[in-house]
Design a protein around this motif. Structure first.
Motif, short mmCIF file in Angstrom:
data_model
loop_
_atom_site.label_atom_id
_atom_site.label_comp_id
_atom_site.label_asym_id
_atom_site.label_seq_id
_atom_site.Cartn_x
_atom_site.Cartn_y
_atom_site.Cartn_z
N LYS A 112 32.23 35.32 62.11
CA LYS A 112 33.15 36.36 61.65
C LYS A 112 33.36 36.20 60.15
CE LYS A 112 37.66 36.14 62.29
NZ LYS A 112 39.01 36.19 62.89
N TYR A 113 33.04 37.22 59.40
CA TYR A 113 33.17 37.29 57.95
C TYR A 113 32.15 36.37 57.26
CZ TYR A 113 37.72 39.14 59.38
OH TYR A 113 38.72 39.84 60.00
N GLY A 114 31.59 36.88 56.20
CA GLY A 114 30.60 36.15 55.44
C GLY A 114 29.55 37.11 54.89
N ARG A 115 28.47 36.54 54.38
CA ARG A 115 27.38 37.37 53.90
C ARG A 115 26.09 36.93 54.57
NH1 ARG A 115 26.34 35.82 49.20
NH2 ARG A 115 24.11 35.44 49.31
N ILE A 116 25.29 37.92 54.95
CA ILE A 116 23.99 37.63 55.55
C ILE A 116 22.92 38.24 54.67
CG2 ILE A 116 24.17 39.64 57.09
CD1 ILE A 116 22.53 37.93 59.12
N ASP A 117 21.89 37.45 54.37
CA ASP A 117 20.73 37.89 53.60
C ASP A 117 19.48 37.74 54.46
OD1 ASP A 117 22.40 38.15 51.42
OD2 ASP A 117 21.79 36.27 50.47
N VAL A 118 18.69 38.80 54.52
CA VAL A 118 17.42 38.75 55.24
C VAL A 118 16.35 39.29 54.30
CG1 VAL A 118 16.11 39.53 57.24
CG2 VAL A 118 18.58 39.14 57.44
N ARG A 119 15.38 38.44 53.97
CA ARG A 119 14.28 38.88 53.11
C ARG A 119 13.11 39.26 54.01
NH1 ARG A 119 9.81 36.65 49.86
NH2 ARG A 119 9.66 37.91 47.95
N ALA A 120 12.67 40.53 53.89
CA ALA A 120 11.69 41.03 54.86
C ALA A 120 10.78 42.07 54.23
CB ALA A 120 12.41 41.64 56.06
N THR A 238 38.38 52.20 64.55
CA THR A 238 37.65 52.24 63.28
C THR A 238 37.18 50.88 62.81
OG1 THR A 238 39.67 51.98 61.97
CG2 THR A 238 39.00 54.24 62.54
N TRP A 239 37.78 49.80 63.31
CA TRP A 239 37.51 48.47 62.75
C TRP A 239 37.49 47.41 63.85
CZ3 TRP A 239 35.68 47.15 58.10
CH2 TRP A 239 35.75 45.82 57.70
N PRO A 240 36.46 47.42 64.72
CA PRO A 240 36.32 46.34 65.69
C PRO A 240 35.62 45.13 65.07
CG PRO A 240 34.61 47.97 66.06
CD PRO A 240 35.44 48.48 64.91
N PHE A 241 35.77 44.96 63.77
CA PHE A 241 35.02 43.94 63.03
C PHE A 241 35.91 42.77 62.62
CE2 PHE A 241 32.91 48.07 62.07
CZ PHE A 241 31.83 47.87 62.92
N ASN A 242 36.86 42.44 63.49
CA ASN A 242 37.68 41.25 63.29
C ASN A 242 37.37 40.19 64.33
OD1 ASN A 242 38.68 42.62 65.45
ND2 ASN A 242 40.82 42.63 64.79
#
Length: 567
Positions: A112-120, A238-242
């Motif tokens: 929950k919360y953070g940054r994800i990087d995907v190089r593709a 609107t915000w099920p992202f918790n």
């Protein structure tokens, strides 16, 4: 093959965007989970789960044509790269035969919360649908890694974050990628999306990123933000992202991606790395120097000026008034402007404001209580929507608003185009020609106030929107200082005959002699807060705050705009 750029340089780049364009609100710096795909052979079973179980009905969603398998031919690691391979081959599984195979990987890591990087690098063949996306860990989906232990809600109540999708957008460039949010408030053909053009997807690797904070979702291509999802009201709709989400990587075939050519043999999505960052340092220091004051006040809005300092670099502000409570993110030591709109004229409002850091440490002087009274209803507004340009062009258009306050005129323009990146705005006075840089309010909404104007005089202004790769300049619009006017759009007799009750409680019930194709509702800052293309004769406004809004109603090429009051 690996990208060896030091992360600190990337962090500096993100900080530039955070404080230069305020599109990345929280910077995450600690690597907490990754797969660099350094060991050739099968994918790492400690990190990935093959989701192969067919949903009920024996077919994947959206009319897709493939079986997802755990075969080494559909997913494997070689020379530092993960290959997800879609193939033209007859394959029988679970009693069902299909003509295509591919792979769908679930990460065994949820967060929950953070940054994800995907190089593709993506496949671009017709009929392929590569995707990098996320689902709530609580989704009840057959065969998902977390479903048996945590699956408690159905889609879309779990929330879906499509970091990158390609191949399902007819009419777009072959290099177009899009990010989309699916929630109970908008799903399927969700209105919550933003896209951008990448360079040569067929031959180049790109970094697809999501920056997920408690306040907003920001999507980036190669470190450049291009779309932010930040609903004004955050609730389960609107915000099920918790709650925690997990990552999915897959290549689907057919369905909404279109017909697969008979010549198709196979196509691959190649992934160089997957990295997840969070902030793990224990933070015990509370924000300090917390202040709150009143800024600009109109008949329908009150500006709050907030500031605090914290070692984490990010402050979370909560503003409560009446039955309303909203959260905002601000940078440490940088004044945060929060505009509370949709208010009633000549009304006193009491605000309770608190400051916390992301670890939950509270400022010692929480809460700060302040009061302000909106201006009388003598504030006069002239506004409209257009796509007319004197230089360049607009793919969607813009909202414009002229608002008289005393002898000042506040001019606000909101760019509606979603294909423009890195937007800044300059107000143009027609004669004598003068250019003023405008202040960003939120998203692509910009404002500038011209002072000491003569009531009754006519002024003429337009706006230059500058962005990566070019600029577009609106027409000049004339405004009589101190006047109110109708929207600058053409009305048509049949559409103009529609009726609805106004003021409004919970629903707008529209009676119209002709079919309404689309309804949009904007607040007075020009931000679209409702968009509806189905059941357009009944519009749910229960999630909107009380106040004045603008409603745009479309039928074919016709459009009218009216002001509405929500109780």
């Amino acid at each position: 093959m690996k990208n060896t750029t030091p992360y600190k340089l990337l962090l500096s780049f993100f900080l530039f965007f955070q404080f230069g364009f305020a599109q990345v609100d929280v910077v995450y710096s600690d690597l907490v989970w990754s797969d660099e795909f350094n060991t050739s052979g099968p994918v790492d079973s400690n990190k990935w789960h093959h989701q192969t179980q067919l949903p009920l009905g024996g077919s994947w969603f959206n009319g897709e044509l493939q079986h997802y398998t755990n075969l080494l031919s559909n997913s494997y690691v070689n020379a530092g790269l993960l290959y997800i391979v879609a193939k033209n081959e007859s394959f029988t599984d679970q009693g069902v035969t299909k003509q295509y195979t591919s792979a769908r990987l679930n990460s065994k890591f949820a967060f929950k919360y953070g940054r994800i990087d995907v190089r593709a690098k993506l496949p671009v063949q017709t009929g392929t649908w590569p995707a990098i996306w996320m689902l709530g860990k609580n989704v009840n989906e057959p065969g998902g890694y977390f479903a048996s232990s945590f699956g408690s809600v159905d889609w879309p109540a779990c929330g879906e974050i499509d970091i990158m999708e390609h191949g399902i957008f007819p009419g777009q460039s072959i290099n177009y990628v899009q990010s989309t949010i699916h929630t109970p408030s908008s799903f399927g053909g969700s209105v919550n999306n933003g896209g951008t053009i990448a360079s040569d997807l067929a031959n180049n690797y790109h970094v697809y990123s999501l920056n997920w904070s408690p306040f907003q979702l920001t999507f980036l291509l190669d470190g450049v933000p291009y779309y932010t999802y930040n609903p004004a009201v955050k609730n389960s709709n609107t915000w099920p992202f918790n709650l925690e989400q997990y990552l999915l990587l897959n290549v689907a075939m057919g369905g909404v991606a279109g017909t697969v050519p008979t010549s198709f043999t196979q196509a691959s999505m190649l992934i160089d790395y997957v990295r997840v960052y969070q902030n793990n340092t224990v933070d015990t220091q509370a924000p300090y120097n917390f202040t709150a004051s009143i800024g600009a006040v109109t008949s329908t809005s009150i500006e709050l000026l907030l500031n605090a300092t914290d070692n984490s670099g990010t402050i979370g502000y909560n503003v409560a008034y009446g039955s309303n409570s909203n959260d905002y993110a601000g940078a440490s030591g940088v004044q945060k402007s929060v505009i509370i709109s949709g208010l009633n004229p000549s009304t006193n409002y009491s605000f309770s404001i608190t400051a916390k850091d992301l670890a939950g440490n509270s400022a010692a002087n929480n809460p700060i209580l302040i009061n302000a009274t909106t201006l009388p209803n003598s504030t006069l507004i002239c506004s409209g929507t257009s796509n007319l340009a004197q230089i360049g062009s607009f793919s969607t258009g813009y909202n414009y608003e002229f608002q008289t306050n005393g002898t000042d005129v506040k001019i606000t323009y909101d760019l509606l185009d979603t294909d423009k990146v890195g937007v800044v705005a300059f107000l143009w006075r027609q004669s004598p020609f003068t250019e003023y840089q405008m202040t960003n309010v939120t998203g692509n909404s910009f404002t500038h106030t011209i002072t000491n104007q003569t009531i009754g005089s006519t002024i003429n202004y337009g706006v230059k929107f500058a962005y990566a790769g070019g600029m577009s300049v609106t027409n000049y619009y004339s405004y009589v200082v101190g006047s109110a006017c109708s929207m600058g759009v053409t009305t048509f007799s049949e559409l103009n005959q529609l009726t609805f009750s106004n003021p409004i409680d919970d629903f707008i019930e529209i009676n119209s002699p002709i079919k309404i194709d689309k309804v949009e509702i904007y607040n007075l800052l020009g931000t679209m807060v409702v968009a509806q293309e189905l059941d357009t004769n009944r519009i749910d406004v229960t999630n909107l705050q009380s106040g004045v809004f603008l409603i745009s109603l479309y039928s074919g090429e016709e459009k009218i705009v009216r002001k509405i009051i929500i109780k």
